[in-house]
Design a protein around this motif. Structure first.
Motif: not given
Length: 88
Positions: A7-18
């Motif tokens: 979902a983050a990828h689909a929205g164009g977000a940049t993931v830094l951690g989890e």
């Protein structure tokens, strides 16, 4: 976890951690820390319920995030509340 990442990828977000926690009843609380802020999910399997929160201080396509989550979780009904932040 995979659903939030997609979902983050689909929205164009940049993931830094989890951070994710799975409880004995199968409930999940998870958060992705984004360069733009965060995307989180809290689930209640006994009620077939999930709460998703996307907070963005950047360009994220929120509709694409929600669509991906709904498709992957086979959501029958979704309620969306969107609050635009004031600039200036």
């Amino acid at each position: 976890k995979e659903t939030l990442y997609r979902a983050a990828h689909a929205g164009g977000a940049t993931v830094l951690g989890e951070r994710f926690c799975v409880f004995p009843n199968g409930a999940v609380t998870g958060v992705l820390v984004l360069a733009q802020s965060h995307l989180s999910i809290h689930t209640w399997p006994e009620f077939a319920l999930a709460n998703v929160d996307l907070l963005s201080y950047g360009d994220i396509r929120g509709e694409a995030v929600l669509r991906e989550i709904c498709e992957r979780l086979d959501v029958e009904r979704a309620n969306l509340t969107s609050i635009d932040r004031a600039l200036g």
